[in-house]
Design a protein around this motif. Structure first.
Motif, PDB file in Angstrom:
ATOM      1  N   ILE A  95      20.217   9.224 -14.984  1.00 55.38           N
ATOM      2  CA  ILE A  95      21.549   8.848 -15.464  1.00 55.38           C
ATOM      3  C   ILE A  95      21.914   9.692 -16.680  1.00 55.38           C
ATOM      4  O   ILE A  95      23.023  10.240 -16.783  1.00 55.38           O
ATOM      5  CB  ILE A  95      21.600   7.348 -15.810  1.00 55.38           C
ATOM      6  N   ALA A  96      20.979   9.789 -17.638  1.00 55.97           N
ATOM      7  CA  ALA A  96      21.239  10.582 -18.846  1.00 55.97           C
ATOM      8  C   ALA A  96      21.468  12.048 -18.499  1.00 55.97           C
ATOM      9  O   ALA A  96      22.348  12.702 -19.067  1.00 55.97           O
ATOM     10  CB  ALA A  96      20.079  10.428 -19.819  1.00 55.97           C
ATOM     11  N   GLU A  97      20.694  12.556 -17.556  1.00 55.12           N
ATOM     12  CA  GLU A  97      20.866  13.952 -17.132  1.00 55.12           C
ATOM     13  C   GLU A  97      22.253  14.169 -16.554  1.00 55.12           C
ATOM     14  O   GLU A  97      22.915  15.175 -16.842  1.00 55.12           O
ATOM     15  CB  GLU A  97      19.794  14.305 -16.100  1.00 55.12           C
ATOM     16  N   HIS A  98      22.725  13.229 -15.751  1.00 57.35           N
ATOM     17  CA  HIS A  98      24.074  13.329 -15.182  1.00 57.35           C
ATOM     18  C   HIS A  98      25.134  13.274 -16.273  1.00 57.35           C
ATOM     19  O   HIS A  98      26.092  14.048 -16.262  1.00 57.35           O
ATOM     20  CB  HIS A  98      24.291  12.204 -14.173  1.00 57.35           C
ATOM     21  N   LEU A  99      24.952  12.372 -17.225  1.00 63.35           N
ATOM     22  CA  LEU A  99      25.959  12.189 -18.276  1.00 63.35           C
ATOM     23  C   LEU A  99      25.967  13.325 -19.289  1.00 63.35           C
ATOM     24  O   LEU A  99      26.924  13.489 -20.046  1.00 63.35           O
ATOM     25  CB  LEU A  99      25.726  10.868 -19.003  1.00 63.35           C
ATOM     26  N   GLU A 100      24.904  14.126 -19.301  1.00 65.22           N
ATOM     27  CA  GLU A 100      24.848  15.248 -20.239  1.00 65.22           C
ATOM     28  C   GLU A 100      25.979  16.239 -19.979  1.00 65.22           C
ATOM     29  O   GLU A 100      26.443  16.924 -20.883  1.00 65.22           O
ATOM     30  CB  GLU A 100      23.493  15.957 -20.120  1.00 65.22           C
ATOM     31  N   SER A 101      26.451  16.300 -18.742  1.00 63.61           N
ATOM     32  CA  SER A 101      27.516  17.246 -18.387  1.00 63.61           C
ATOM     33  C   SER A 101      28.905  16.711 -18.710  1.00 63.61           C
ATOM     34  O   SER A 101      29.897  17.405 -18.492  1.00 63.61           O
ATOM     35  CB  SER A 101      27.432  17.577 -16.890  1.00 63.61           C
ATOM     36  N   VAL A 102      28.982  15.473 -19.206  1.00 67.92           N
ATOM     37  CA  VAL A 102      30.284  14.876 -19.533  1.00 67.92           C
ATOM     38  C   VAL A 102      30.538  15.072 -21.023  1.00 67.92           C
ATOM     39  O   VAL A 102      29.874  14.468 -21.863  1.00 67.92           O
ATOM     40  CB  VAL A 102      30.307  13.374 -19.195  1.00 67.92           C
ATOM     41  N   PRO A 103      31.511  15.925 -21.397  1.00 64.31           N
ATOM     42  CA  PRO A 103      31.739  16.211 -22.814  1.00 64.31           C
ATOM     43  C   PRO A 103      32.755  15.263 -23.442  1.00 64.31           C
ATOM     44  O   PRO A 103      33.559  14.624 -22.750  1.00 64.31           O
ATOM     45  CB  PRO A 103      32.303  17.635 -22.778  1.00 64.31           C
ATOM     46  N   MET A 104      32.703  15.161 -24.750  1.00 64.95           N
ATOM     47  CA  MET A 104      33.767  14.548 -25.553  1.00 64.95           C
ATOM     48  C   MET A 104      34.085  13.115 -25.156  1.00 64.95           C
ATOM     49  O   MET A 104      35.232  12.689 -25.200  1.00 64.95           O
ATOM     50  CB  MET A 104      35.038  15.408 -25.480  1.00 64.95           C
ATOM     51  N   ARG A 105      33.093  12.369 -24.774  1.00 66.42           N
ATOM     52  CA  ARG A 105      33.306  10.960 -24.490  1.00 66.42           C
ATOM     53  C   ARG A 105      32.142  10.167 -25.068  1.00 66.42           C
ATOM     54  O   ARG A 105      31.014  10.656 -25.160  1.00 66.42           O
ATOM     55  CB  ARG A 105      33.391  10.679 -22.979  1.00 66.42           C
ATOM     56  N   ARG A 106      32.414   8.919 -25.432  1.00 66.14           N
ATOM     57  CA  ARG A 106      31.342   8.024 -25.825  1.00 66.14           C
ATOM     58  C   ARG A 106      30.625   7.571 -24.562  1.00 66.14           C
ATOM     59  O   ARG A 106      31.261   7.104 -23.610  1.00 66.14           O
ATOM     60  CB  ARG A 106      31.914   6.819 -26.580  1.00 66.14           C
ATOM     61  N   LYS A 107      29.311   7.721 -24.553  1.00 65.54           N
ATOM     62  CA  LYS A 107      28.538   7.450 -23.340  1.00 65.54           C
ATOM     63  C   LYS A 107      27.487   6.379 -23.645  1.00 65.54           C
ATOM     64  O   LYS A 107      26.648   6.554 -24.526  1.00 65.54           O
ATOM     65  CB  LYS A 107      27.873   8.737 -22.840  1.00 65.54           C
ATOM     66  N   ILE A 108      27.561   5.298 -22.897  1.00 63.78           N
ATOM     67  CA  ILE A 108      26.684   4.155 -23.117  1.00 63.78           C
ATOM     68  C   ILE A 108      26.055   3.733 -21.797  1.00 63.78           C
ATOM     69  O   ILE A 108      26.727   3.731 -20.755  1.00 63.78           O
ATOM     70  CB  ILE A 108      27.478   2.965 -23.711  1.00 63.78           C
ATOM     71  N   VAL A 109      24.787   3.367 -21.858  1.00 69.90           N
ATOM     72  CA  VAL A 109      24.127   2.724 -20.728  1.00 69.90           C
ATOM     73  C   VAL A 109      23.808   1.289 -21.137  1.00 69.90           C
ATOM     74  O   VAL A 109      23.142   1.063 -22.146  1.00 69.90           O
ATOM     75  CB  VAL A 109      22.826   3.449 -20.332  1.00 69.90           C
ATOM     76  N   ALA A 110      24.324   0.332 -20.391  1.00 70.56           N
ATOM     77  CA  ALA A 110      23.931  -1.066 -20.571  1.00 70.56           C
ATOM     78  C   ALA A 110      22.763  -1.297 -19.620  1.00 70.56           C
ATOM     79  O   ALA A 110      22.939  -1.379 -18.405  1.00 70.56           O
ATOM     80  CB  ALA A 110      25.092  -1.994 -20.257  1.00 70.56           C
ATOM     81  N   TYR A 111      21.571  -1.355 -20.192  1.00 72.89           N
ATOM     82  CA  TYR A 111      20.330  -1.423 -19.411  1.00 72.89           C
ATOM     83  C   TYR A 111      19.891  -2.877 -19.338  1.00 72.89           C
ATOM     84  O   TYR A 111      19.306  -3.417 -20.267  1.00 72.89           O
ATOM     85  CB  TYR A 111      19.286  -0.549 -20.107  1.00 72.89           C
ATOM     86  N   LEU A 112      20.205  -3.541 -18.219  1.00 72.05           N
ATOM     87  CA  LEU A 112      19.847  -4.943 -18.019  1.00 72.05           C
ATOM     88  C   LEU A 112      18.450  -4.987 -17.417  1.00 72.05           C
ATOM     89  O   LEU A 112      18.284  -4.784 -16.209  1.00 72.05           O
ATOM     90  CB  LEU A 112      20.856  -5.633 -17.105  1.00 72.05           C
TER      91      LEU A 112
END
Length: 203
Positions: A95-112
């Protein structure tokens, strides 16, 4: 984290309720996805459509962690559960690897998740596998979990992804598992909400 979710109605119900609360708290411009750590056939890709996200959250089912094998009274050793723990951490990495390509946004994982039975603190104490039979197997598993936890933290840090860990199992907590949730959250700029039956303030 359906890979490590115990098959108990209370815990499963809490996990679904927590997921729904996270989704219902999204802002109008937020994009979200629902990802599972075991069975991603039930997942939902990024969308602003809350109804799709809620439907995915309701499809959560427990995994096969702990318990018995084949309906017998034979209790599974930790080696048989380790693949589920590793699946949980490796899914976070992807998930983090995928989100690394998303710039200029706040990125959060809610890990239940109820967490995995290891913490980065233990990593310094594990240099070589312990010798002899089951001790050797357990030592290797512990090393694999430590390495995977480290890699997950590293990947999330590089991707600027904050992990917010919420434990659906409530009280009493599993101490070793809680340590992993605290580690993931603190080292990625998130928070861990554990050791409580009231999850609402965390969300």
């Amino acid at each position: 984290d359906d890979a490590t979710l115990v098959p108990h109605p209370y815990t499963v119900g809490r996990a679904r309720a927590m997921a729904r609360a996270v989704i219902e708290g999204l802002g109008p411009t937020d994009l979200a996805a629902v990802v599972f750590t075991r069975d991603n056939r039930k997942a939902q890709d990024f969308t602003r459509d809350r109804s799709r996200l809620l439907a995915a959250a309701d499809r959560l089912t427990p995994g096969f962690i702990g318990g018995t094998v084949g309906g017998s009274n034979f209790v599974k050793p930790v080696a048989m559960d380790s693949s589920y723990y590793l699946s949980s951490l490796r899914t976070l990495q992807r998930i983090a690897e995928h989100l690394e390509s998303v710039p200029m946004r706040r990125k959060i994982v809610a890990y239940l998740s109820a967490g995995v039975p290891v913490s980065v603190t233990e990593a310094a104490q594990i240099s070589t596998p312990r010798v002899g039979g089951e001790a050797l197997v357990n030592g290797e598993i512990e090393q694999a979990l430590v390495a995977s936890l480290r890699a997950t933290v590293d990947r999330a840090q590089r991707a600027n992804v904050a992990i917010f860990a919420l434990d659906p199992s409530g009280l009493p907590p599993k101490q070793g598992n809680m340590d992993s949730l605290l580690t993931l959250a603190r080292q990625t700029g998130g928070h861990a909400f554990v050791n409580t039956n009231d999850y609402r303030p965390g969300i």
